[in-house]
Write an enzyme that holds these catalytic residues in place. Sequence first.
Site, PDB file in Angstrom:
ATOM      1  N   SER A  80      18.258   6.794  18.015  1.00 14.26           N
ATOM      2  CA  SER A  80      19.635   6.496  18.428  1.00 14.26           C
ATOM      3  C   SER A  80      19.746   6.379  19.949  1.00 14.26           C
ATOM      4  O   SER A  80      20.553   5.593  20.457  1.00 14.26           O
ATOM      5  CB  SER A  80      20.625   7.531  17.881  1.00 14.26           C
TER       6      SER A  80
ATOM      7  N   HIS B 167      16.052  15.343  27.055  1.00 16.97           N
ATOM      8  CA  HIS B 167      15.931  16.620  26.353  1.00 16.97           C
ATOM      9  C   HIS B 167      17.323  17.119  25.999  1.00 16.97           C
ATOM     10  O   HIS B 167      18.230  17.102  26.848  1.00 16.97           O
ATOM     11  CB  HIS B 167      15.204  17.615  27.276  1.00 16.97           C
TER      12      HIS B 167
ATOM     13  N   ASP C 132       8.214  18.915  28.868  1.00 18.88           N
ATOM     14  CA  ASP C 132       9.525  19.186  29.488  1.00 18.88           C
ATOM     15  C   ASP C 132       9.425  19.697  30.919  1.00 18.88           C
ATOM     16  O   ASP C 132      10.273  20.442  31.380  1.00 18.88           O
ATOM     17  CB  ASP C 132      10.313  20.229  28.648  1.00 18.88           C
TER      18      ASP C 132
HETATM   19  C1  GRF Z   1      17.229  13.640  21.013  1.00 16.39           C
HETATM   20  O1  GRF Z   1      17.986  14.796  20.810  1.00 16.39           O
HETATM   21  C2  GRF Z   1      16.363  13.784  22.237  1.00 16.39           C
HETATM   22  O2  GRF Z   1      16.903  14.604  23.207  1.00 16.39           O
HETATM   23  C3  GRF Z   1      15.120  14.420  21.707  1.00 16.39           C
HETATM   24  O3  GRF Z   1      14.961  13.895  20.421  1.00 16.39           O
HETATM   25  C4  GRF Z   1      16.225  13.446  19.895  1.00 16.39           C
HETATM   26  C5  GRF Z   1      16.051  12.018  19.532  1.00 16.39           C
HETATM   27  O4  GRF Z   1      17.151  11.476  18.887  1.00 16.39           O
HETATM   28  N1  GRF Z   1      14.020  14.224  22.616  1.00 16.39           N
HETATM   29  P1  GRF Z   1      17.153   9.927  18.576  1.00 16.39           P
HETATM   30  O5  GRF Z   1      15.858   9.618  17.843  1.00 16.39           O
HETATM   31  O6  GRF Z   1      17.251   9.221  19.879  1.00 16.39           O
HETATM   32  O7  GRF Z   1      18.326   9.699  17.692  1.00 16.39           O
END
Ligand code: GRF
Length: 198
Positions: free
Chosen positions: A12, A108, A149
Amino acid sequence: MNLGFLASHNGSNMQAIINACRSGRLTARPVVVISNNRDSGALERARKENIPWFHLSGRTHPDAEDLDREIVDVLLNYDVKLVILAGYMKKIGPVTLATFPGHILNIHPGLLPEYGGQGMYGQRVHEAVLAAGARVTGVTVHVVDGIYDNGPILAQRKITVKKSDTADTLAKRVLAVEHELYVETIDHIIRGEIKLPA
Ligand code: GRF
């Protein structure tokens, strides 16, 4: 600026950035999507958006160094200038890091450095925030180095934790902010308002 994505799951964040490119909000082009997960939403989105995509993983390349080199080859073939990790669950290999120094970004779903590190991802971050009784959580965009991170922080946005919050309600609010902050940070990089480390 040509953007290359690495994503493992839903994608997303990647979609929010693609939308921003399509609408002209970002002066950038999404040129390639790589996923370690054949069945990921991210690859499905790439197909829908007509963006070249590749499934590259321990299955397609059992040797970690081969995989690392293949990822670099694909990114270079598409002339990627900025590598965007969007929910990518694998560690970035040394060849990729050396080829794109300071030009690999990650987002993150929490405030770094407190709520990060190996094993701190997804719901676990929100659970840790709630367990600590923290009043504030947030979103962090940072440069990727060889440690989870750990790289320089480029942007952070704080989000108030409500008394009624669960990991799920927090996850939803945080993700919506991620979509905004990732686009905004990339925009600042493109405009030269944020300088990436060389
Ligand atoms: C997000 O919460 C991002 O911070 C983390 O993984 C999740 C990915 O969500 N690294 P999406 O696949 O972008 O919906």
